[in-house]
Write an enzyme that holds these catalytic residues in place. Structure first.
Site, mmCIF file in Angstrom:
data_model
loop_
_atom_site.group_PDB
_atom_site.id
_atom_site.type_symbol
_atom_site.label_atom_id
_atom_site.label_comp_id
_atom_site.label_asym_id
_atom_site.label_seq_id
_atom_site.Cartn_x
_atom_site.Cartn_y
_atom_site.Cartn_z
ATOM 1 N N GLU A 137 -3.281 11.158 -5.596
ATOM 2 C CA GLU A 137 -4.171 12.277 -5.918
ATOM 3 C C GLU A 137 -5.612 11.801 -5.839
ATOM 4 O O GLU A 137 -5.865 10.590 -5.869
ATOM 5 C CB GLU A 137 -3.896 12.765 -7.341
ATOM 6 C CG GLU A 137 -2.492 13.283 -7.539
ATOM 7 C CD GLU A 137 -2.324 14.007 -8.859
ATOM 8 O OE1 GLU A 137 -3.231 13.922 -9.719
ATOM 9 O OE2 GLU A 137 -1.278 14.659 -9.016
ATOM 10 N N GLN A 289 -7.442 -26.352 23.442
ATOM 11 C CA GLN A 289 -6.826 -26.568 22.136
ATOM 12 C C GLN A 289 -7.280 -25.526 21.099
ATOM 13 O O GLN A 289 -6.500 -25.142 20.215
ATOM 14 C CB GLN A 289 -7.177 -27.971 21.644
ATOM 15 C CG GLN A 289 -5.999 -28.670 21.042
ATOM 16 C CD GLN A 289 -6.317 -30.095 20.639
ATOM 17 O OE1 GLN A 289 -7.418 -30.415 20.210
ATOM 18 N NE2 GLN A 289 -5.344 -30.957 20.794
ATOM 19 N N GLU A 373 1.193 2.460 0.036
ATOM 20 C CA GLU A 373 2.390 2.080 -0.743
ATOM 21 C C GLU A 373 2.083 0.929 -1.709
ATOM 22 O O GLU A 373 2.893 0.025 -1.910
ATOM 23 C CB GLU A 373 3.579 1.822 0.184
ATOM 24 C CG GLU A 373 3.914 3.114 0.909
ATOM 25 C CD GLU A 373 5.261 3.192 1.562
ATOM 26 O OE1 GLU A 373 6.176 2.454 1.166
ATOM 27 O OE2 GLU A 373 5.408 4.032 2.460
HETATM 28 N N1 CAA Z 1 10.383 -0.059 -9.967
HETATM 29 C C1 CAA Z 1 11.040 0.749 -10.836
HETATM 30 N N2 CAA Z 1 10.461 1.214 -11.967
HETATM 31 C C2 CAA Z 1 9.194 0.835 -12.204
HETATM 32 C C3 CAA Z 1 8.459 0.001 -11.342
HETATM 33 C C4 CAA Z 1 9.114 -0.452 -10.185
HETATM 34 N N3 CAA Z 1 8.502 -1.240 -9.297
HETATM 35 N N4 CAA Z 1 7.232 -0.181 -11.845
HETATM 36 C C5 CAA Z 1 7.173 0.498 -12.991
HETATM 37 N N5 CAA Z 1 8.368 1.122 -13.207
HETATM 38 C C6 CAA Z 1 8.737 1.953 -14.342
HETATM 39 C C7 CAA Z 1 8.709 1.153 -15.631
HETATM 40 O O1 CAA Z 1 9.958 0.549 -15.865
HETATM 41 C C8 CAA Z 1 8.393 2.222 -16.651
HETATM 42 O O2 CAA Z 1 9.537 2.944 -16.986
HETATM 43 P P1 CAA Z 1 10.156 2.905 -18.490
HETATM 44 O O3 CAA Z 1 8.994 3.149 -19.418
HETATM 45 O O4 CAA Z 1 11.175 3.970 -18.496
HETATM 46 O O5 CAA Z 1 10.710 1.541 -18.647
HETATM 47 C C9 CAA Z 1 7.519 3.189 -15.877
HETATM 48 O O6 CAA Z 1 7.768 2.979 -14.497
HETATM 49 C C10 CAA Z 1 6.034 2.989 -16.155
HETATM 50 O O7 CAA Z 1 5.767 1.662 -15.943
HETATM 51 P P2 CAA Z 1 4.390 1.011 -16.373
HETATM 52 O O8 CAA Z 1 4.030 1.425 -17.758
HETATM 53 O O9 CAA Z 1 4.521 -0.436 -16.087
HETATM 54 O O10 CAA Z 1 3.369 1.725 -15.366
HETATM 55 P P3 CAA Z 1 1.864 1.348 -15.104
HETATM 56 O O11 CAA Z 1 1.114 2.600 -15.113
HETATM 57 O O12 CAA Z 1 1.398 0.211 -15.955
HETATM 58 O O13 CAA Z 1 1.874 0.714 -13.599
HETATM 59 C C11 CAA Z 1 2.204 0.611 -11.252
HETATM 60 C C12 CAA Z 1 2.718 1.049 -12.636
HETATM 61 C C13 CAA Z 1 3.129 -0.490 -10.775
HETATM 62 C C14 CAA Z 1 0.786 0.108 -11.204
HETATM 63 C C15 CAA Z 1 2.365 1.891 -10.447
HETATM 64 O O14 CAA Z 1 1.465 2.871 -10.909
HETATM 65 C C16 CAA Z 1 2.212 1.704 -8.976
HETATM 66 O O15 CAA Z 1 3.120 1.202 -8.327
HETATM 67 N N6 CAA Z 1 1.081 2.149 -8.396
HETATM 68 C C17 CAA Z 1 0.891 2.167 -6.962
HETATM 69 C C18 CAA Z 1 1.278 3.510 -6.436
HETATM 70 C C19 CAA Z 1 1.544 3.490 -4.962
HETATM 71 O O16 CAA Z 1 2.177 2.589 -4.440
HETATM 72 N N7 CAA Z 1 1.109 4.546 -4.298
HETATM 73 C C20 CAA Z 1 1.397 4.721 -2.922
HETATM 74 C C21 CAA Z 1 1.408 6.169 -2.545
HETATM 75 S S1 CAA Z 1 2.644 6.591 -1.385
HETATM 76 C C22 CAA Z 1 2.076 6.100 0.127
HETATM 77 O O17 CAA Z 1 1.149 5.345 0.266
HETATM 78 C C23 CAA Z 1 2.864 6.626 1.260
HETATM 79 C C24 CAA Z 1 2.150 6.561 2.566
HETATM 80 O O18 CAA Z 1 1.253 7.313 2.850
HETATM 81 C C25 CAA Z 1 2.599 5.604 3.562
#
Ligand code: CAA
Length: 389
Positions: A137, A289, A373
């Site tokens: 977003e 090289q 991602e």
């Molecule tokens: N796998 C599974 N579950 C996960 C996880 C993972 N890698 N990472 C976190 N979770 C779960 C946690 O277990 C937790 O769940 P529970 O409370 O039920 O245990 C929940 O998610 C929240 O976790 P956190 O409190 O740790 O979350 P956070 O806010 O501190 O951080 C983060 C999480 C890893 C930073 C996450 O926000 C993240 O991955 N951000 C990046 C987002 C991203 O990759 N965006 C890409 C957009 S899509 C795209 O790019 C497609 C494209 O165009 C090609």
């Protein structure tokens, strides 16, 4: 502390006959059908509609989906191989493929209901329709829990309002997986993922982004104003949306790592060929090289990236924990892609700076692999969390 995800024991990196057949099919398709017109599509930001249709016909759009739902029933290694080969030529085509396979199809197959799979996965896996994955977003990129888009529970439907940004396949998709906040008090446990069909009243495709790289893929903002989405279009139980997004992205990172690997390998192959043809100071520049050192280092780092990508794919295929391996593969392969493409431009000299030699496009395309991602910083966060988990 755990070291289990690093354990290479039992991992077999030998490719099977099937893997080699996939590699050959993807390589032929990329050379014969993606290479022609690639510079023009990049210049004009023209979506490769014909080529994507062919990718569907050839089985590249739902490679890992079970044949029951119209997919190829292949393993993740096959998928990584195909992405690598296609990315050697056309990273725009491979991101379209990667989002459809790893995020949309995988997400639906792993977590969708039987009805959802029959209705949506079947056309998506066969390439008759492509999908979009809508998490980012304007104010929530890396910080994905801060969803401003809302999905208000109205009884038998959700009312969706908000804006999604940088959505791959934004205009070309027939269906979007939309992550939105239903219950803010519950934080990430109040988030849902809804399947939203194009054409639903209030769902509008917004601005097309004018990008540095992967310019032929269509990246748009998507706008939702009082969009009614039936309850049966929610994936999983109420509040499962964030977990859905995170779990799906874990596998998606293997696809992007394979894309980065392919971009690096494609640039390396062009640089190697050029170095054997181009003469300077009385001999092919490969004989110098300074150029040999560059190519040797490129080959080494690309091979290391490939091992990480295959390892993550194998772990996923063997139903072992692959979260850390996927993040490591993406982190390393994307840095290799950025570095190797820059070196490929340097080896090409002035020719590297102009479009018909392709490496400048690859250098531009490589950059996004360090961003989408999950940025490289997010990968490090994921890896660090897994180390102490
Ligand atoms: N796998 C599974 N579950 C996960 C996880 C993972 N890698 N990472 C976190 N979770 C779960 C946690 O277990 C937790 O769940 P529970 O409370 O039920 O245990 C929940 O998610 C929240 O976790 P956190 O409190 O740790 O979350 P956070 O806010 O501190 O951080 C983060 C999480 C890893 C930073 C996450 O926000 C993240 O991955 N951000 C990046 C987002 C991203 O990759 N965006 C890409 C957009 S899509 C795209 O790019 C497609 C494209 O165009 C090609």
């Amino acid at each position: 502390m755990t070291t289990a995800p690093h354990d290479l024991q039992g991992l077999n990196f030998n490719l099977s006959e099937e893997h080699l057949a996939v590699q050959e099919a993807a390589r032929d398709f990329a050379q014969n059908e993606l290479l022609p017109g690639i510079v023009e599509r990049d210049n004009a930001q023209q979506f490769p509609a014909e080529q994507v249709k062919r990718m569907g016909e050839l089985g590249f759009m739902g490679m890992m989906v079970s044949p029951e739902y119209g997919g190829g029933g292949m393993d993740t290694v096959s998928y990584a191989i195909a992405i690598e080969e296609i990315s050697k030529i056309d990273a725009s085509a491979s991101v379209i493929m990667s989002v459809n396979n790893s995020l949309v199809c995988y997400g639906l197959e792993a977590f969708g209901s039987e009805e959802q799979k029959h209705k949506y996965l079947t056309p998506l896996a066969s390439g008759q329709m492509i999908g979009a994955f809508c998490l980012s977003e304007p104010e929530a990129g890396s910080d994905a829990t801060s969803q401003a888009t809302t999905a208000e529970d109205m009884g038998d439907y959700y009312l969706v309002n908000g804006t999604k940004n940088w959505i791959t396949n934004g205009n070309s998709s027939g269906v979007a997986l939309v992550i939105a906040q239903t219950n803010r008090e519950k934080g990430h446990r109040g988030i849902n993922c809804l399947i939203v069909e194009k054409g639903t009243p209030g769902f509008v495709v917004g601005k097309k982004e004018d990008k540095l790289g992967i310019r032929a893929s269509d990246t748009h903002s998507l706008l939702f104003t009082d969009v009614k989405v039936p309850k049966e279009n929610r994936i999983g139980n109420d509040g499962f949306g964030f977990k859905f997004a995170m779990s799906t992205l874990n596998g998606g990172r293997i696809g992007i790592a394979a894309q980065a690997l392919g971009i690096a390998a494609g640039a390396y192959e062009l640089a190697l060929k050029y170095s054997q043809e181009r003469k300077a100071f009385g001999k092919a520049i490969f004989e110098h090289q300074a150029i040999q050192f560059k190519l040797a280092e490129m080959a080494t780092k690309i091979e290391a990236a490939r091992l990480l990508v295959y390892k993550a794919a194998r772990l996923k295929d063997e139903h072992k924990d692959y979260v850390q391996a996927a993040a490591m593969a993406k982190l390393f392969a994307s840095d290799v892609a950025m570095w190797a493409t820059t070196e490929a431009v340097q080896i090409h000299g002035g020719y590297g700076f102009v479009k018909e030699f392709h490496v400048e496009r690859m250098m531009r395309d490589a950059k996004i692999t360090q961003i989408y991602e999950g940025t490289s910083e997010i990968q490090k966060l994921v890896i660090a969390r897994e180390i102490v988990r």
